[in-house]
Design a protein around this motif. Structure first.
Motif, PDB file in Angstrom:
ATOM      1  N   MET A   1     -40.230 -49.120 -44.465  1.00 55.23           N
ATOM      2  CA  MET A   1     -38.792 -49.205 -44.246  1.00 55.23           C
ATOM      3  C   MET A   1     -38.035 -48.844 -45.525  1.00 55.23           C
ATOM      4  O   MET A   1     -38.501 -49.126 -46.625  1.00 55.23           O
ATOM      5  CB  MET A   1     -38.392 -50.612 -43.787  1.00 55.23           C
ATOM      6  N   ASN A   2     -36.882 -48.212 -45.352  1.00 58.13           N
ATOM      7  CA  ASN A   2     -36.042 -47.863 -46.486  1.00 58.13           C
ATOM      8  C   ASN A   2     -35.213 -49.069 -46.927  1.00 58.13           C
ATOM      9  O   ASN A   2     -35.051 -50.043 -46.191  1.00 58.13           O
ATOM     10  CB  ASN A   2     -35.108 -46.706 -46.132  1.00 58.13           C
ATOM     11  N   LYS A   3     -34.657 -48.979 -48.116  1.00 56.54           N
ATOM     12  CA  LYS A   3     -33.799 -50.020 -48.639  1.00 56.54           C
ATOM     13  C   LYS A   3     -32.360 -49.783 -48.193  1.00 56.54           C
ATOM     14  O   LYS A   3     -31.988 -48.654 -47.856  1.00 56.54           O
ATOM     15  CB  LYS A   3     -33.864 -50.026 -50.168  1.00 56.54           C
ATOM     16  N   PRO A   4     -31.521 -50.835 -48.192  1.00 55.58           N
ATOM     17  CA  PRO A   4     -30.082 -50.616 -47.960  1.00 55.58           C
ATOM     18  C   PRO A   4     -29.544 -49.726 -49.060  1.00 55.58           C
ATOM     19  O   PRO A   4     -30.072 -49.729 -50.181  1.00 55.58           O
ATOM     20  CB  PRO A   4     -29.496 -52.025 -48.035  1.00 55.58           C
ATOM     21  N   GLU A   5     -28.520 -48.954 -48.747  1.00 59.03           N
ATOM     22  CA  GLU A   5     -28.018 -48.049 -49.771  1.00 59.03           C
ATOM     23  C   GLU A   5     -26.516 -47.818 -49.638  1.00 59.03           C
ATOM     24  O   GLU A   5     -25.923 -48.025 -48.577  1.00 59.03           O
ATOM     25  CB  GLU A   5     -28.744 -46.703 -49.721  1.00 59.03           C
ATOM     26  N   ARG A   6     -25.956 -47.405 -50.726  1.00 62.82           N
ATOM     27  CA  ARG A   6     -24.530 -47.112 -50.809  1.00 62.82           C
ATOM     28  C   ARG A   6     -24.251 -45.766 -50.149  1.00 62.82           C
ATOM     29  O   ARG A   6     -24.939 -44.781 -50.412  1.00 62.82           O
ATOM     30  CB  ARG A   6     -24.112 -47.075 -52.283  1.00 62.82           C
ATOM     31  N   VAL A   7     -23.252 -45.729 -49.282  1.00 66.76           N
ATOM     32  CA  VAL A   7     -22.807 -44.480 -48.668  1.00 66.76           C
ATOM     33  C   VAL A   7     -21.742 -43.833 -49.547  1.00 66.76           C
ATOM     34  O   VAL A   7     -21.803 -42.650 -49.871  1.00 66.76           O
ATOM     35  CB  VAL A   7     -22.253 -44.735 -47.248  1.00 66.76           C
ATOM     36  N   THR A   8     -20.766 -44.631 -49.914  1.00 65.25           N
ATOM     37  CA  THR A   8     -19.708 -44.241 -50.833  1.00 65.25           C
ATOM     38  C   THR A   8     -19.082 -45.534 -51.340  1.00 65.25           C
ATOM     39  O   THR A   8     -19.542 -46.619 -50.976  1.00 65.25           O
ATOM     40  CB  THR A   8     -18.673 -43.324 -50.150  1.00 65.25           C
ATOM     41  N   GLU A   9     -18.076 -45.433 -52.150  1.00 61.43           N
ATOM     42  CA  GLU A   9     -17.473 -46.639 -52.714  1.00 61.43           C
ATOM     43  C   GLU A   9     -17.042 -47.618 -51.620  1.00 61.43           C
ATOM     44  O   GLU A   9     -16.243 -47.281 -50.743  1.00 61.43           O
ATOM     45  CB  GLU A   9     -16.260 -46.268 -53.565  1.00 61.43           C
ATOM     46  N   GLY A  10     -17.609 -48.824 -51.648  1.00 65.95           N
ATOM     47  CA  GLY A  10     -17.222 -49.862 -50.702  1.00 65.95           C
ATOM     48  C   GLY A  10     -17.838 -49.765 -49.331  1.00 65.95           C
ATOM     49  O   GLY A  10     -17.513 -50.570 -48.447  1.00 65.95           O
ATOM     50  N   VAL A  11     -18.769 -48.833 -49.109  1.00 69.23           N
ATOM     51  CA  VAL A  11     -19.404 -48.673 -47.800  1.00 69.23           C
ATOM     52  C   VAL A  11     -20.915 -48.543 -47.995  1.00 69.23           C
ATOM     53  O   VAL A  11     -21.376 -47.756 -48.832  1.00 69.23           O
ATOM     54  CB  VAL A  11     -18.869 -47.438 -47.048  1.00 69.23           C
ATOM     55  N   TYR A  12     -21.680 -49.298 -47.195  1.00 65.29           N
ATOM     56  CA  TYR A  12     -23.136 -49.320 -47.321  1.00 65.29           C
ATOM     57  C   TYR A  12     -23.773 -49.274 -45.938  1.00 65.29           C
ATOM     58  O   TYR A  12     -23.191 -49.741 -44.956  1.00 65.29           O
ATOM     59  CB  TYR A  12     -23.592 -50.596 -48.026  1.00 65.29           C
ATOM     60  N   ILE A  13     -24.981 -48.749 -45.876  1.00 62.55           N
ATOM     61  CA  ILE A  13     -25.795 -48.871 -44.672  1.00 62.55           C
ATOM     62  C   ILE A  13     -26.858 -49.926 -44.962  1.00 62.55           C
ATOM     63  O   ILE A  13     -27.599 -49.819 -45.942  1.00 62.55           O
ATOM     64  CB  ILE A  13     -26.405 -47.522 -44.237  1.00 62.55           C
ATOM     65  N   ILE A  14     -26.880 -50.984 -44.154  1.00 62.59           N
ATOM     66  CA  ILE A  14     -27.747 -52.125 -44.458  1.00 62.59           C
ATOM     67  C   ILE A  14     -28.699 -52.468 -43.315  1.00 62.59           C
ATOM     68  O   ILE A  14     -29.506 -53.394 -43.434  1.00 62.59           O
ATOM     69  CB  ILE A  14     -26.923 -53.365 -44.841  1.00 62.59           C
ATOM     70  N   GLY A  15     -28.627 -51.736 -42.211  1.00 61.14           N
ATOM     71  CA  GLY A  15     -29.536 -51.956 -41.097  1.00 61.14           C
ATOM     72  C   GLY A  15     -29.651 -50.698 -40.267  1.00 61.14           C
ATOM     73  O   GLY A  15     -28.822 -49.798 -40.363  1.00 61.14           O
ATOM     74  N   GLY A  16     -30.701 -50.645 -39.451  1.00 58.58           N
ATOM     75  CA  GLY A  16     -30.896 -49.478 -38.609  1.00 58.58           C
ATOM     76  C   GLY A  16     -32.362 -49.155 -38.454  1.00 58.58           C
ATOM     77  O   GLY A  16     -33.235 -49.839 -39.012  1.00 58.58           O
ATOM     78  N   PRO A  17     -32.685 -48.107 -37.703  1.00 58.73           N
ATOM     79  CA  PRO A  17     -34.074 -47.777 -37.392  1.00 58.73           C
ATOM     80  C   PRO A  17     -34.969 -47.593 -38.609  1.00 58.73           C
ATOM     81  O   PRO A  17     -36.157 -47.917 -38.562  1.00 58.73           O
ATOM     82  CB  PRO A  17     -33.943 -46.473 -36.596  1.00 58.73           C
ATOM     83  N   GLN A  18     -34.434 -47.076 -39.690  1.00 56.48           N
ATOM     84  CA  GLN A  18     -35.243 -46.821 -40.882  1.00 56.48           C
ATOM     85  C   GLN A  18     -35.163 -47.946 -41.922  1.00 56.48           C
ATOM     86  O   GLN A  18     -35.798 -47.858 -42.975  1.00 56.48           O
ATOM     87  CB  GLN A  18     -34.803 -45.502 -41.526  1.00 56.48           C
ATOM     88  N   ILE A  19     -34.364 -48.980 -41.609  1.00 62.09           N
ATOM     89  CA  ILE A  19     -34.131 -50.036 -42.599  1.00 62.09           C
ATOM     90  C   ILE A  19     -34.585 -51.406 -42.109  1.00 62.09           C
ATOM     91  O   ILE A  19     -35.203 -52.166 -42.870  1.00 62.09           O
ATOM     92  CB  ILE A  19     -32.635 -50.085 -42.986  1.00 62.09           C
TER      93      ILE A  19
END
Length: 226
Positions: A1-19
């Motif tokens: 599984m991948n780690k949560p990551e920053r999309v841009t300032e103030g926005v992150y992807i923290i869940g989903g099929p790869q996380i």
């Protein structure tokens, strides 16, 4: 599984099929400084991991104030009960209330995933074409985009001249049992194109950028379903 990551300032992807879980939708976090908001909650089996991922980003998950529901399908709302028990307010469009609150369980499509949905009350109902949700120092503009479901919304925000769009389930699928309407969906997709978003945070396939790729992604599905 991948780690949560920053999309841009103030926005992150923290869940989903790869996380978190392959059955989860993509779960996004908006950081408004003094408050946080989730965009969708996943299927419900990864809720603790989602909270842990907030901490892994160096943020305080006790600041989570809202879960913004893009639509009432189980892979987007299954975790609502967990986050609401921890103080987050559930926000959805009034046309999705019957799914979220459990009044019409068929609208959740839980049968498709063969899981049970733990319904929750809705703390704030959105209505009309557009309403804003203030998250600390950030404003989420919640645009009504029916088609996939009757009360689907596509939140977006502007950060230092960059427009970030949360366009969940642009690709479908569509089924009359949960209120799909292809004519309304096409109108909604045109609305999204006209937003000229720089970044698309999609509901199952992750991040698309820059603006040309966002437009191409939406136009592809418009052509595909024409």
């Amino acid at each position: 599984m991948n780690k949560p990551e920053r999309v841009t300032e103030g926005v992150y992807i923290i869940g989903g099929p790869q996380i978190t879980d392959e059955r989860d939708c993509c779960v996004y976090l908006v950081d408004g400084g003094t408050e946080l908001a989730l965009v969708d909650a996943g299927l419900g089996y990864s809720t603790r991991a989602i909270l842990e991922n907030i901490e892994k980003l160096g943020l305080d998950n006790s600041l989570l104030k809202y879960v913004i529901v893009t639509h009432g399908h189980i892979d987007h709302i299954g975790g609502l009960h967990y986050f609401r028990e921890r103080g987050a307010q559930v926000v959805c469009h009034e046309l999705e209330r019957n799914a979220v609150s459990g009044e019409n369980p068929k609208l959740t499509a839980a049968w498709y995933y063969r899981v049970n949905y733990r319904h929750v009350p809705v703390d704030r109902l959105l209505n009309g074409e557009m309403q804003d949700v203030v998250v600390g120092n950030t404003v989420l503009h919640c645009l009504h985009t029916p088609g996939h479901t009757p009360g689907g919304i596509s939140p977006y925000l502007d950060v230092r001249g960059t427009r970030i769009l949360f366009g969940q389930d642009i690709h479908g699928p569509f089924d009359p049992s949960w209120g799909s309407n292809m004519e309304l969906w096409r109108d909604s997709m045109r609305k999204l194109i006209n937003l000229n978003a720089d970044i698309l945070c999609e509901g199952h396939f992750g991040i698309y950028k820059p603006a040309e790729k966002v437009r191409n992604y939406i136009e592809y599905y418009l052509d595909y379903h024409s």
